[in-house]
Design a protein around this motif. Structure first.
Motif, PDB file in Angstrom:
ATOM      1  N   ASN A   1      31.142  40.479  27.693  1.00  0.00           N
ATOM      2  CA  ASN A   1      30.759  39.515  28.535  1.00  0.00           C
ATOM      3  C   ASN A   1      30.208  40.263  29.914  1.00  0.00           C
ATOM      4  OD1 ASN A   1      30.958  37.778  30.991  1.00  0.00           O
ATOM      5  ND2 ASN A   1      33.201  37.250  30.940  1.00  0.00           N
TER       6      ASN A   1
ATOM      7  N   ASP B   1      35.641  38.700  34.792  1.00  0.00           N
ATOM      8  CA  ASP B   1      36.761  39.212  33.880  1.00  0.00           C
ATOM      9  C   ASP B   1      37.855  39.750  34.648  1.00  0.00           C
ATOM     10  OD1 ASP B   1      35.434  39.024  31.792  1.00  0.00           O
ATOM     11  OD2 ASP B   1      34.705  40.998  31.458  1.00  0.00           O
ATOM     12  N   PHE B   2      37.629  40.705  35.894  1.00  0.00           N
ATOM     13  CA  PHE B   2      38.661  40.945  36.815  1.00  0.00           C
ATOM     14  C   PHE B   2      39.173  39.819  37.464  1.00  0.00           C
ATOM     15  CE2 PHE B   2      39.836  42.162  41.051  1.00  0.00           C
ATOM     16  CZ  PHE B   2      40.759  43.157  40.902  1.00  0.00           C
TER      17      PHE B   2
ATOM     18  N   ASN C   1      39.794  36.892  36.537  1.00  0.00           N
ATOM     19  CA  ASN C   1      40.253  36.110  35.470  1.00  0.00           C
ATOM     20  C   ASN C   1      41.609  36.737  35.145  1.00  0.00           C
ATOM     21  OD1 ASN C   1      38.826  33.752  35.165  1.00  0.00           O
ATOM     22  ND2 ASN C   1      37.438  34.873  33.612  1.00  0.00           N
ATOM     23  N   SER C   2      41.631  37.919  35.069  1.00  0.00           N
ATOM     24  CA  SER C   2      42.839  39.004  34.620  1.00  0.00           C
ATOM     25  C   SER C   2      43.886  38.718  36.113  1.00  0.00           C
ATOM     26  CB  SER C   2      42.389  40.221  34.377  1.00  0.00           C
ATOM     27  OG  SER C   2      42.051  40.772  35.743  1.00  0.00           O
ATOM     28  N   ARG C   3      43.416  38.505  36.970  1.00  0.00           N
ATOM     29  CA  ARG C   3      44.349  38.373  38.314  1.00  0.00           C
ATOM     30  C   ARG C   3      44.783  36.862  38.383  1.00  0.00           C
ATOM     31  NH1 ARG C   3      46.355  42.645  40.059  1.00  0.00           N
ATOM     32  NH2 ARG C   3      45.314  43.035  42.074  1.00  0.00           N
ATOM     33  N   GLY C   4      44.396  35.784  37.454  1.00  0.00           N
ATOM     34  CA  GLY C   4      44.612  34.507  37.701  1.00  0.00           C
ATOM     35  C   GLY C   4      43.860  33.752  38.775  1.00  0.00           C
ATOM     36  N   ARG C   5      42.845  34.201  38.828  1.00  0.00           N
ATOM     37  CA  ARG C   5      41.777  33.454  39.881  1.00  0.00           C
ATOM     38  C   ARG C   5      40.611  33.034  39.056  1.00  0.00           C
ATOM     39  NH1 ARG C   5      42.408  37.810  44.323  1.00  0.00           N
ATOM     40  NH2 ARG C   5      44.560  37.239  44.931  1.00  0.00           N
ATOM     41  N   ASP C   6      40.106  32.121  39.304  1.00  0.00           N
ATOM     42  CA  ASP C   6      38.620  31.722  38.833  1.00  0.00           C
ATOM     43  C   ASP C   6      37.559  32.382  39.315  1.00  0.00           C
ATOM     44  OD1 ASP C   6      39.742  29.825  37.038  1.00  0.00           O
ATOM     45  OD2 ASP C   6      39.482  28.126  38.346  1.00  0.00           O
TER      46      ASP C   6
END
Length: 125
Positions: free
Chosen positions: A110, A116-117, A119-124
């Motif tokens: 990617n 990526d960061f 998404n890993s925190r649960g945010r778009d």
């Protein structure tokens, strides 16, 4: 004028396509390469047959321009060795041997580390 393809080459071509389909690597874009590969396999078989008929002779006497007589490798053996290399190269490209067929496709990385960061925190991202 277009040259006709021999029946043996067409039969060998069909078998190559069948093998590629069995392996899941056939694409119609490879058709020209497959035809060339099948032709090389036919040439190899014909040269191998001639080499066998010659008694597997490795060297022959050769007289050069200066009149000296030497031993040299028979030309048919050079042609067979060259075809072996070409066949191996084409079989790699067509993914017909274990070495080339076992190579895993590397997933694309990617290009957006921030997304990526996020998404890993649960945010778009």
């Amino acid at each position: 004028m277009a040259q006709e393809v021999r029946v043996e080459t067409l039969d060998r071509r069909r078998r190559v396509v069948e093998q590629m389909r069995d392996l899941g690597v056939y694409k119609s874009a490879y058709d020209d390469l497959i035809t060339i590969y099948a032709g090389m396999l036919d040439q190899y078989a014909a040269l191998n047959n001639q080499y066998e008929q010659s008694g597997y002779k490795v060297t022959e006497e050769y007289t050069n321009k200066a009149g000296a007589t030497n031993q040299r490798k028979v030309p048919i053996l050079n042609a067979i060795e060259s075809l072996r290399k070409d066949i191996a190269s084409y079989s790699d490209r067509l993914q017909l041997n274990p070495k080339s067929n076992s190579v895993e496709v590397v997933p694309t990385v990617n290009a957006n580390p921030l997304a990526d960061f996020m998404n890993s925190r649960g945010r778009d991202g």
